[in-house]
Scaffold this motif. Structure first.
Motif, PDB file in Angstrom:
ATOM      1  N   ASN A   1       0.799  -1.025   0.004  1.00 24.78           N
ATOM      2  CA  ASN A   1      -0.076  -0.016   0.183  1.00 24.78           C
ATOM      3  C   ASN A   1       0.798   1.288  -0.029  1.00 24.78           C
ATOM      4  OD1 ASN A   1      -2.509  -1.410  -0.128  1.00 24.78           O
ATOM      5  ND2 ASN A   1      -2.310  -1.512   2.114  1.00 24.78           N
ATOM      6  N   CYS A   2       1.990   1.177   0.754  1.00 26.80           N
ATOM      7  CA  CYS A   2       3.100   2.315   0.659  1.00 26.80           C
ATOM      8  C   CYS A   2       3.458   2.440  -0.806  1.00 26.80           C
ATOM      9  CB  CYS A   2       4.066   2.171   1.666  1.00 26.80           C
ATOM     10  SG  CYS A   2       5.333   3.331   1.653  1.00 26.80           S
ATOM     11  N   ILE A   3       3.815   1.384  -1.566  1.00 22.67           N
ATOM     12  CA  ILE A   3       4.468   1.644  -2.929  1.00 22.67           C
ATOM     13  C   ILE A   3       3.211   2.107  -3.741  1.00 22.67           C
ATOM     14  CG2 ILE A   3       4.945   0.349  -4.832  1.00 22.67           C
ATOM     15  CD1 ILE A   3       6.257  -1.569  -2.935  1.00 22.67           C
ATOM     16  N   ILE A   4       2.060   1.733  -3.563  1.00 22.36           N
ATOM     17  CA  ILE A   4       0.959   2.258  -4.521  1.00 22.36           C
ATOM     18  C   ILE A   4       0.806   3.923  -4.129  1.00 22.36           C
ATOM     19  CG2 ILE A   4      -1.559   2.328  -4.681  1.00 22.36           C
ATOM     20  CD1 ILE A   4      -1.291  -0.785  -4.412  1.00 22.36           C
ATOM     21  N   SER A   5       0.932   4.092  -2.897  1.00 23.52           N
ATOM     22  CA  SER A   5       0.605   5.621  -2.383  1.00 23.52           C
ATOM     23  C   SER A   5       1.943   6.451  -2.834  1.00 23.52           C
ATOM     24  CB  SER A   5       0.710   5.592  -0.953  1.00 23.52           C
ATOM     25  OG  SER A   5       0.713   6.813  -0.559  1.00 23.52           O
ATOM     26  N   GLU A   6       3.083   6.047  -2.700  1.00 27.52           N
ATOM     27  CA  GLU A   6       4.326   6.561  -3.381  1.00 27.52           C
ATOM     28  C   GLU A   6       4.393   6.779  -4.717  1.00 27.52           C
ATOM     29  OE1 GLU A   6       6.839   8.337  -0.841  1.00 27.52           O
ATOM     30  OE2 GLU A   6       4.583   8.302  -0.501  1.00 27.52           O
ATOM     31  N   LEU A   7       3.677   5.838  -5.485  1.00 28.43           N
ATOM     32  CA  LEU A   7       3.615   5.907  -6.849  1.00 28.43           C
ATOM     33  C   LEU A   7       2.446   7.136  -7.437  1.00 28.43           C
ATOM     34  CD1 LEU A   7       3.454   2.056  -8.023  1.00 28.43           C
ATOM     35  CD2 LEU A   7       5.073   3.967  -8.601  1.00 28.43           C
TER      36      LEU A   7
ATOM     37  N   GLN B   1      16.273   4.342  -7.262  1.00 28.50           N
ATOM     38  CA  GLN B   1      16.219   3.469  -6.121  1.00 28.50           C
ATOM     39  C   GLN B   1      14.867   2.989  -5.625  1.00 28.50           C
ATOM     40  OE1 GLN B   1      19.215   1.927  -4.879  1.00 28.50           O
ATOM     41  NE2 GLN B   1      17.773   0.686  -4.031  1.00 28.50           N
ATOM     42  N   PHE B   2      13.789   3.658  -5.571  1.00 25.83           N
ATOM     43  CA  PHE B   2      12.491   3.502  -5.605  1.00 25.83           C
ATOM     44  C   PHE B   2      11.780   2.330  -6.331  1.00 25.83           C
ATOM     45  CE2 PHE B   2       7.951   4.219  -6.203  1.00 25.83           C
ATOM     46  CZ  PHE B   2       7.294   3.958  -4.985  1.00 25.83           C
ATOM     47  N   VAL B   3      12.122   2.637  -7.502  1.00 34.77           N
ATOM     48  CA  VAL B   3      11.718   1.390  -8.425  1.00 34.77           C
ATOM     49  C   VAL B   3      12.313   0.233  -8.460  1.00 34.77           C
ATOM     50  CG1 VAL B   3      11.440   1.288 -11.057  1.00 34.77           C
ATOM     51  CG2 VAL B   3      10.827   3.373 -10.111  1.00 34.77           C
ATOM     52  N   ASP B   4      13.788   0.271  -8.231  1.00 37.58           N
ATOM     53  CA  ASP B   4      14.584  -0.729  -8.075  1.00 37.58           C
ATOM     54  C   ASP B   4      14.087  -1.615  -6.711  1.00 37.58           C
ATOM     55  OD1 ASP B   4      16.107  -0.372 -10.073  1.00 37.58           O
ATOM     56  OD2 ASP B   4      17.674   0.536  -8.947  1.00 37.58           O
ATOM     57  N   ASP B   5      13.518  -0.767  -5.881  1.00 36.30           N
ATOM     58  CA  ASP B   5      13.060  -1.507  -4.458  1.00 36.30           C
ATOM     59  C   ASP B   5      12.148  -2.370  -4.545  1.00 36.30           C
ATOM     60  OD1 ASP B   5      15.412  -0.846  -2.886  1.00 36.30           O
ATOM     61  OD2 ASP B   5      14.218   0.720  -2.051  1.00 36.30           O
ATOM     62  N   ILE B   6      11.142  -1.735  -5.608  1.00 38.77           N
ATOM     63  CA  ILE B   6       9.515  -2.355  -6.129  1.00 38.77           C
ATOM     64  C   ILE B   6      10.054  -3.484  -6.646  1.00 38.77           C
ATOM     65  CG2 ILE B   6       7.597  -2.059  -7.513  1.00 38.77           C
ATOM     66  CD1 ILE B   6       7.777   1.165  -7.043  1.00 38.77           C
ATOM     67  N   GLU B   7      10.771  -3.571  -7.712  1.00 34.00           N
ATOM     68  CA  GLU B   7      11.169  -4.742  -8.591  1.00 34.00           C
ATOM     69  C   GLU B   7      11.739  -5.927  -7.607  1.00 34.00           C
ATOM     70  OE1 GLU B   7      13.896  -6.327 -12.196  1.00 34.00           O
ATOM     71  OE2 GLU B   7      13.702  -4.044 -11.859  1.00 34.00           O
TER      72      GLU B   7
END
Length: 150
Positions: A69-75, A135-141
């Motif tokens: 949910n954090c990832i979705i919010s930050e996107l 780095q954010f996108v790398d962490d999602i992956e």
């Protein structure tokens, strides 16, 4: 007799092929495709270098739901910070890159990864480090790959 053996073998092979199940695509692969599209979009548009986003990494098992949910919010924050506007006609490829990833994360979270809907109360987006966009996108992956093997 030899021809009869060939006919039986070919019939058996045909039956096996017809009854075989199609190869199921791993749900996380859709998200990895979406991430690739998002990376291409981020390279194309000019986002401010100052953007810092909470980036879940080394996620505790009891915090999985809140991390996604954090990832979705930050996107959504990233989309706003980069000046990407929603387009009702779905003609904007840049907005679609964000929207597809958010949609697929929501659907996969609910249906495929079997993550509990509620995380521990001490889990929050703010508990993770703020990182730059790359780095954010790398962490999602990394997170998607981890969830795919669970």
């Amino acid at each position: 007799m030899f021809a009869l053996h060939w006919i039986c073998a070919l019939t058996l092979a045909l039956v096996i092929c017809l009854s075989a199940q199609p190869v199921k695509r791993n749900a996380g692969n859709y998200i990895l495709d979406d991430l690739k599209e998002l990376n291409e979009t981020l390279q194309k548009i000019q986002c401010p270098d100052s953007i810092r986003l909470y980036s879940p990494s080394d996620i505790r098992e009891d915090c999985m739901s809140s991390a996604v949910n954090c990832i979705i919010s930050e996107l959504s924050v990233l989309k706003d910070e980069c000046g990407i506007k929603d387009n009702d006609n779905n003609e904007d490829e840049d907005a679609a890159a964000f929207d597809n990833l958010i949609y697929d994360l929501n659907q996969t979270l609910l249906k495929k990864w079997n993550i509990p809907a509620i995380s521990s109360q001490d889990c929050s987006c703010e508990m993770y480090d703020e990182k730059d966009v790359i780095q954010f996108v790398d962490d999602i992956e990394k997170q998607v790959q981890l969830l795919n093997v669970m």
